[in-house]
Design a protein around this motif. Structure first.
Motif, PDB file in Angstrom:
ATOM      1  N   ARG A  10       1.228   4.211  -2.780  1.00  0.00           N
ATOM      2  CA  ARG A  10       1.148   5.666  -2.621  1.00  0.00           C
ATOM      3  C   ARG A  10       2.250   6.449  -3.098  1.00  0.00           C
ATOM      4  O   ARG A  10       2.065   7.525  -3.533  1.00  0.00           O
ATOM      5  CB  ARG A  10       1.045   5.942  -0.982  1.00  0.00           C
ATOM      6  CG  ARG A  10      -0.131   6.080  -0.432  1.00  0.00           C
ATOM      7  CD  ARG A  10      -0.798   7.367  -0.652  1.00  0.00           C
ATOM      8  NE  ARG A  10      -2.102   7.015  -1.002  1.00  0.00           N
ATOM      9  CZ  ARG A  10      -2.859   7.582  -2.124  1.00  0.00           C
ATOM     10  NH1 ARG A  10      -2.366   8.692  -2.623  1.00  0.00           N
ATOM     11  NH2 ARG A  10      -3.828   7.059  -2.273  1.00  0.00           N
ATOM     12  N   VAL A  58       1.551   6.852  -6.917  1.00  0.00           N
ATOM     13  CA  VAL A  58       0.475   7.804  -6.993  1.00  0.00           C
ATOM     14  C   VAL A  58       0.588   9.199  -6.506  1.00  0.00           C
ATOM     15  O   VAL A  58       0.157  10.315  -7.324  1.00  0.00           O
ATOM     16  CB  VAL A  58      -0.910   7.235  -6.438  1.00  0.00           C
ATOM     17  CG1 VAL A  58      -1.938   7.972  -6.552  1.00  0.00           C
ATOM     18  CG2 VAL A  58      -1.145   5.953  -7.001  1.00  0.00           C
ATOM     19  N   ASP A  59       1.011   9.438  -5.301  1.00  0.00           N
ATOM     20  CA  ASP A  59       1.364  10.710  -4.648  1.00  0.00           C
ATOM     21  C   ASP A  59       2.578  10.550  -3.949  1.00  0.00           C
ATOM     22  O   ASP A  59       2.366  10.454  -2.650  1.00  0.00           O
ATOM     23  CB  ASP A  59      -0.040  11.112  -4.066  1.00  0.00           C
ATOM     24  CG  ASP A  59       0.080  12.480  -3.091  1.00  0.00           C
ATOM     25  OD1 ASP A  59       0.777  13.170  -3.542  1.00  0.00           O
ATOM     26  OD2 ASP A  59      -0.975  12.881  -2.591  1.00  0.00           O
ATOM     27  N   PRO A  76      -4.886  -0.547  -1.242  1.00  0.00           N
ATOM     28  CA  PRO A  76      -5.066   0.563  -2.086  1.00  0.00           C
ATOM     29  C   PRO A  76      -6.355   0.307  -2.772  1.00  0.00           C
ATOM     30  O   PRO A  76      -6.702  -0.792  -3.218  1.00  0.00           O
ATOM     31  CB  PRO A  76      -4.061   0.681  -3.076  1.00  0.00           C
ATOM     32  CG  PRO A  76      -3.233  -0.806  -3.052  1.00  0.00           C
ATOM     33  CD  PRO A  76      -3.580  -1.608  -1.807  1.00  0.00           C
ATOM     34  N   ALA A 135      -1.134   3.900 -10.749  1.00  0.00           N
ATOM     35  CA  ALA A 135       0.009   3.504 -10.292  1.00  0.00           C
ATOM     36  C   ALA A 135       0.723   2.682 -11.950  1.00  0.00           C
ATOM     37  O   ALA A 135       1.792   2.743 -12.000  1.00  0.00           O
ATOM     38  CB  ALA A 135       0.380   2.607  -9.123  1.00  0.00           C
ATOM     39  N   GLU A 184       0.874  -1.153  -0.055  1.00  0.00           N
ATOM     40  CA  GLU A 184       0.067   0.078  -0.162  1.00  0.00           C
ATOM     41  C   GLU A 184       0.946   1.217  -0.133  1.00  0.00           C
ATOM     42  O   GLU A 184       0.535   2.220  -0.620  1.00  0.00           O
ATOM     43  CB  GLU A 184      -1.046  -0.090   1.119  1.00  0.00           C
ATOM     44  CG  GLU A 184      -1.972   1.129   1.085  1.00  0.00           C
ATOM     45  CD  GLU A 184      -2.729   0.988   2.572  1.00  0.00           C
ATOM     46  OE1 GLU A 184      -3.848   1.970   2.300  1.00  0.00           O
ATOM     47  OE2 GLU A 184      -2.543   0.440   3.344  1.00  0.00           O
ATOM     48  N   ASP A 191      -8.734   2.512  -8.194  1.00  0.00           N
ATOM     49  CA  ASP A 191      -8.185   3.643  -8.957  1.00  0.00           C
ATOM     50  C   ASP A 191      -6.824   4.165  -8.710  1.00  0.00           C
ATOM     51  O   ASP A 191      -6.110   4.486  -9.573  1.00  0.00           O
ATOM     52  CB  ASP A 191      -8.821   5.071  -8.487  1.00  0.00           C
ATOM     53  CG  ASP A 191     -10.554   5.027  -8.927  1.00  0.00           C
ATOM     54  OD1 ASP A 191     -10.666   4.213  -9.885  1.00  0.00           O
ATOM     55  OD2 ASP A 191     -11.178   5.649  -8.280  1.00  0.00           O
ATOM     56  N   ASP A 192      -6.289   3.800  -7.501  1.00  0.00           N
ATOM     57  CA  ASP A 192      -4.825   3.870  -7.210  1.00  0.00           C
ATOM     58  C   ASP A 192      -3.928   3.014  -8.077  1.00  0.00           C
ATOM     59  O   ASP A 192      -2.934   3.204  -8.442  1.00  0.00           O
ATOM     60  CB  ASP A 192      -4.451   3.781  -5.671  1.00  0.00           C
ATOM     61  CG  ASP A 192      -4.953   5.028  -4.931  1.00  0.00           C
ATOM     62  OD1 ASP A 192      -5.211   6.110  -5.611  1.00  0.00           O
ATOM     63  OD2 ASP A 192      -5.094   4.982  -3.671  1.00  0.00           O
TER      64      ASP A 192
END
Length: 671
Positions: A309, A312-313, A329, A337, A305, A332-333
């Motif tokens: 992250r 993605v961000d 996650p 990714a 996870e 969408d993530d």
């Protein structure tokens, strides 16, 4: 015929491929230095020069490609950490039995094999004289046993383990030619600054034990778990697979077989070879442990996870506190990714996954996208018997190998694991008689706190380096009935013992003057209660010589133990002081609580804290001692939850369970 006892010799041959993964031939390590190894093979294997060459999936640099002799030298990153084959100091005679090791492809799989042959004839010409046929041997071989892919493979004298030649060509179905080791020595000579020849008398820079752990892994594991410096034969077989060209491997094994240790060692060796390496798992608790093990290396380590992250961000922060096994996650993530990885050039030359049975099928799509190309290394470690989550997927890997020894669970702990999972493999011999399992039965779950307090206290008496409490209660663990539970530290004397010791010192005098009394029964409270205070006062007031002491006594703490300061050195006077002091209720003033332990959620900080986890969140981890609590709706028996729970313990397992639980009736004798 191909020998059944092939393990040692098969470690010697390396697969050489072209840019599209097509097999070109075989080779072997002839020398090594700090970061690279030198591979010997045949020149016709690596020609034409514009063909990209790979050894075990790693790009190789051509150091030498002969024109007058069919020999070549390659330089590649040091992944396998093999010792070079020693070159025989002299020729072997006709009739000598030798072993040829090489790779063959049957169109489905590429396999490493050994073939037993015999020296039929010696070829005496020498490359140094620029003859067309270099010095070497004609070999009598079994029918059709020497495959084309064997070219460049080593020809070994099994009686000495020395290289006598390099396999060059096959002539018909039963004849092959090998170039003599002396020709290879002549080729090596101009590269003296790179190559350390065993026969030259120079000191060879190499790791004496290829099964030795990487320095940072050995150091970190010793700091965290106890000394271990060497892989087992089983584990080394996995670590050494890269040298045979297997770049994508699924490694399975029972709980305790060393999957995590091998995964970490594999990742560190990849990073040491200069590959950008990713080590991932599902649980942030396991990821934190893995990061400690790979500290000092270039390995990038995340829980899945958190890794998603960062893709993605990158500026976001993932909070692992209170993590539950169902956290993952969003779709969408995952899509975002995957899209970012598709556009990125900074992907990985090696990805290692631990506890792969926890990954969904959609996760594997993202993980494989992180690989640089089809030659990137992809290793997944997993155990389907520990799959506690629904809807998990399988990694897209065909090659599979199994770790077949239990290196964690000792004695009775292993016997319990085997009762739950009958196919569990045997433990290492040194673990056979060392483990302990104790039962703490309860008739009702309301007794759980008292039973866990007793189980933990008894475990602490063994002073294990690590102790955890596991529960089969549902997440979050902060809602467990035993979260926050406290118990006295059995290694320190509580206030009760201190007080009773002083009162016991009065008894001889009380008996002498016919005023004996039973010692008071004190509570197990952390501080003296009112009943405790008056019970002690009543006992002390039986002292036959009432009077005021000439010195004031008070409590003082010395290394977590209380004693009375101000006592007179004379024995008679000391008795009067003690009796007078305890006859007054103020004796309890200043008598603080003895050191205690507190059960708190894993990841909590504090002195004397015992971590508490659910079985699911502790999966992939282990401890020297485990107290396992069975929740009412999670009957222990032959299930994945109980298998995971009991197999976390290395040496000591205390089970708190309903008195009717089947396991309590099992005989765990270890013979």
């Amino acid at each position: 015929m191909t020998s059944e006892a092939t393990t040692d010799w098969l470690q010697r041959a390396l697969l050489i491929t072209g840019s599209q993964g097509k097999q070109l031939g075989s080779g072997f390590v002839v020398a090594r230095r700090e970061a690279t190894v030198v591979i010997a093979t045949c020149a016709h294997v690596v020609k034409p020069a514009d063909t990209a060459i790979y050894v075990g999936g790693i790009a190789a640099k051509v150091l030498f490609c002969g024109e007058h002799v069919d020999l070549a030298l390659l330089e590649v990153a040091d992944l396998a950490e093999l010792t070079p084959l020693p070159l025989a100091p002299k020729r072997v005679g006709i009739g000598c039995k030798v072993i040829v090791v090489g790779w063959r492809s049957d169109g489905v799989a590429t396999l490493c094999e050994e073939v037993h042959c015999q020296i039929e004839k010696q070829v005496k010409e020498s490359y140094q004289g620029h003859k067309e046929q270099p010095a070497g041997y004609r070999l009598k071989t079994p029918n059709d046993e020497i495959a084309l892919g064997y070219s460049g493979g080593p020809v070994i004298d099994p009686s000495t383990g020395q290289l006598i030649g390099v396999l060059e060509a096959r002539r018909g179905s039963t004849v092959a030619y090998a170039i003599a080791a002396e020709e290879l020595r002549a080729v090596i000579a101009p590269f003296g600054s790179i190559v350390n020849d065993h026969q030259s008398g120079n000191r060879v820079s190499l790791r004496q034990d290829p099964r030795a752990l990487s320095r940072n892994v050995a150091t970190n594991w010793t700091r965290l778990r106890g000394a271990i410096t060497r892989l087992t034969e089983d584990q080394y077989r996995v670590v050494a697979m890269t040298q045979h060209g297997q770049t994508r491997v699924l490694v399975t094994g029972c709980a305790g077989s060393g999957k995590t240790l091998v995964a970490v060692e594999k990742a560190c060796r990849f990073a040491h070879a200069g590959l950008r390496t990713l080590l991932i798992c599902h649980s942030p608790h396991l990821a934190a442990f893995l990061r400690e093990l790979v500290a000092g290396s270039a390995v990038e380590c995340f829980d899945f996870e958190h890794w998603i992250r960062t893709l993605v961000d990158p500026g976001s922060v993932v909070i692992s506190e209170g993590w539950m096994q169902y956290a993952e996650p969003t779709s969408d993530d995952l899509e975002l990714a995957q899209a970012k990885l598709a556009m990125s050039e900074a992907r990985y030359g090696a990805v290692v996954v631990d506890e792969g049975q926890d990954f969904r099928q959609s996760w594997w799509d993202v993980v494989t996208m992180a690989l640089s190309d089809e030659r990137s290394h992809f290793y997944v470690f997993m155990d389907d018997n520990q799959a506690l989550l629904p809807h998990r997927g399988r990694p897209p890997i065909a090659q599979q190998i199994r770790l077949s020894r239990n290196c964690r669970n000792a004695g009775q702990v292993f016997e319990l694991v085997r009762r739950i999972h009958p196919c569990a493999p045997l433990p290492e011999r040194q673990l056979t008689r060392r483990g302990i399992v104790e039962w703490f039965p309860i008739n009702d779950f309301s007794q759980a706190c008292a039973a866990v307090r007793l189980a933990v206290t008894e475990a602490l008496r063994h002073t294990p380096p690590s102790l955890v409490v596991l529960t089969t209660e549902p997440d979050p663990v902060s809602s467990s009935v035993v979260c926050g539970l406290e118990m006295a530290d059995p290694s320190h004397q509580g206030w009760q013992g201190v007080v009773l010791d002083y009162l016991t010192s009065l008894q001889p005098e009380l008996r002498r003057y016919k005023r004996p009394a039973e010692l008071p029964t004190l509570s197990d409270a952390r501080h003296p209660t009112q009943d405790d205070i008056w019970a002690v006062c009543s006992f002390a007031r039986r002292w036959p010589f009432p009077g005021r002491p000439d010195a004031k006594l008070s409590w003082r703490r010395r290394t977590d133990v209380f004693d009375l300061g101000g006592l007179a050195p004379e024995r008679g006077r000391r008795g009067a002081q003690i009796a007078e002091f305890f006859s007054m209720p103020v004796w309890a003033n200043g008598l603080g609580p003895s050191p205690s332990w507190r059960i708190a959620p894993g990841g909590s900080f504090g002195v004397q804290t015992i971590p508490l986890y659910t079985v699911a969140t502790f999966k992939g981890l282990e401890a020297d001692a485990v107290v396992l609590l069975e929740a009412p709706n999670a009957k222990l028996g032959r299930s994945s939850v109980s298998y995971v729970g009991v197999s976390r313990a290395r040496m000591l397992l205390h089970v708190v369970a309903d008195a009717t639980t089947e396991m309590l009736s099992w005989d765990l004798a270890t013979g």
